[in-house]
Enzyme design. Structure first.
Site: not given
Ligand code: ZN
Length: 283
Positions: A2-3
């Site tokens: 996840p960013e």
């Protein structure tokens, strides 16, 4: 992994069930994730109301009425799932405990929030809210991309004299917080910049042009994540991993999407990470 947009989406998805609600009970099913949990974590969470939820870089922060802040990092594979019926909006029954369900929050509104992380690169900690920004994980972070501290002069100063490729400079969390491999590739494509360009040798006007492009790329992804939140109840209550189309990321060998460009997307490895770009229109 996840960013920023995925973490923002998870945080927004948790807010209706957690913000303003009291943690009746926290089940902590193991002593650690990437690092040991803080001492007496379950006890320090029990009975506390979550007064506000926010995001800093890729961390979710939940401020408690005890003066402590719960920090959550999803790591590589961490997932948050909401079940129960706090606002009459969730159709999911509480699931049986699954393998890798490491922490479960039972909220006073009936919601149950489960943190599952097979690879255990995630983390949770409890910080003093008043001094949270000086915590070792947060104090090293540069400005938020949507904050006032991130602007032309900041980025120009940060790039000045740097011999590293622009790809590495944008991944440097001390320069800008929350950008990861996927969105840096997308930003550089939109900017027409090769990921190999030396950061310190890019003209100032082109460095300045990165500021609105970074915000635009992230904003579009957050909007895609927001759209996915409308659907998550029909799925399994899991938050944050949405379908998103990329211009270059994962498209090795595919035709470039820039109008009039006849190039194709290449993949190179930089500092052990894949960079996707068009050698024809990214210079
Ligand atoms: Zn191209």
């Amino acid at each position: 992994m996840p960013e920023l947009p995925e973490v923002e989406t998870v945080m927004r998805g948790l807010q209706p069930s957690m913000e303003g609600a009291v943690i009746l009970r926290a089940d902590v099913n193991r002593p650690d994730l990437r690092w040991p949990f803080p001492d007496r974590m379950a006890e320090r969470l029990t009975g506390r109301r979550i007064v506000a939820m926010r995001r800093r870089s890729k961390y979710i922060l939940a401020d408690l009425d005890s003066g402590e802040t719960l920090l959550v990092h999803l790591g590589m594979s961490g997932r948050m799932t909401v079940s129960g019926d706090p606002l009459g909006q969730f159709v999911h029954d509480h699931p049986a405990l699954q393998k890798h369900d490491h922490v479960v929050f039972h909220m006073d509104n009936g919601a149950q929030v489960t943190f599952n992380d097979p690879r255990r690169f995630g983390a949770m900690d409890l910080l003093d809210t008043a001094t949270a920004e000086s915590h070792k994980l947060l104090s090293v972070l540069g400005p938020e991309p949507f904050g006032n501290g991130f602007n032309d002069s900041h980025l120009i100063a940060a790039f000045a004299g740097r011999r590293t490729p622009v790809k590495s400079a944008l991944l440097d969390q001390g320069i800008i917080a929350g950008l990861g491999n996927i969105y840096v590739c997308e930003v550089l494509f939109r900017a027409g910049l090769s990921p190999r360009r030396e950061a310190g040798r890019i003209a100032k006007n082109r460095v300045a042009a990165l500021v609105p492009i970074i915000r635009q790329v992230l904003q579009e992804a957050i909007e895609a994540g927001g759209a996915s939140l409308k659907d998550f109840r029909q799925a399994n209550g899991e938050l944050g991993y949405f379908q998103h189309t990329f211009d270059v990321y994962g498209r090795e060998g595919a035709p470039c999407r820039r109008a009039g460009c006849e190039g194709e997307i290449s993949r190179i490895t930089q500092s052990g990470r894949s960079s996707f770009y068009c050698g024809k229109c990214q210079r």
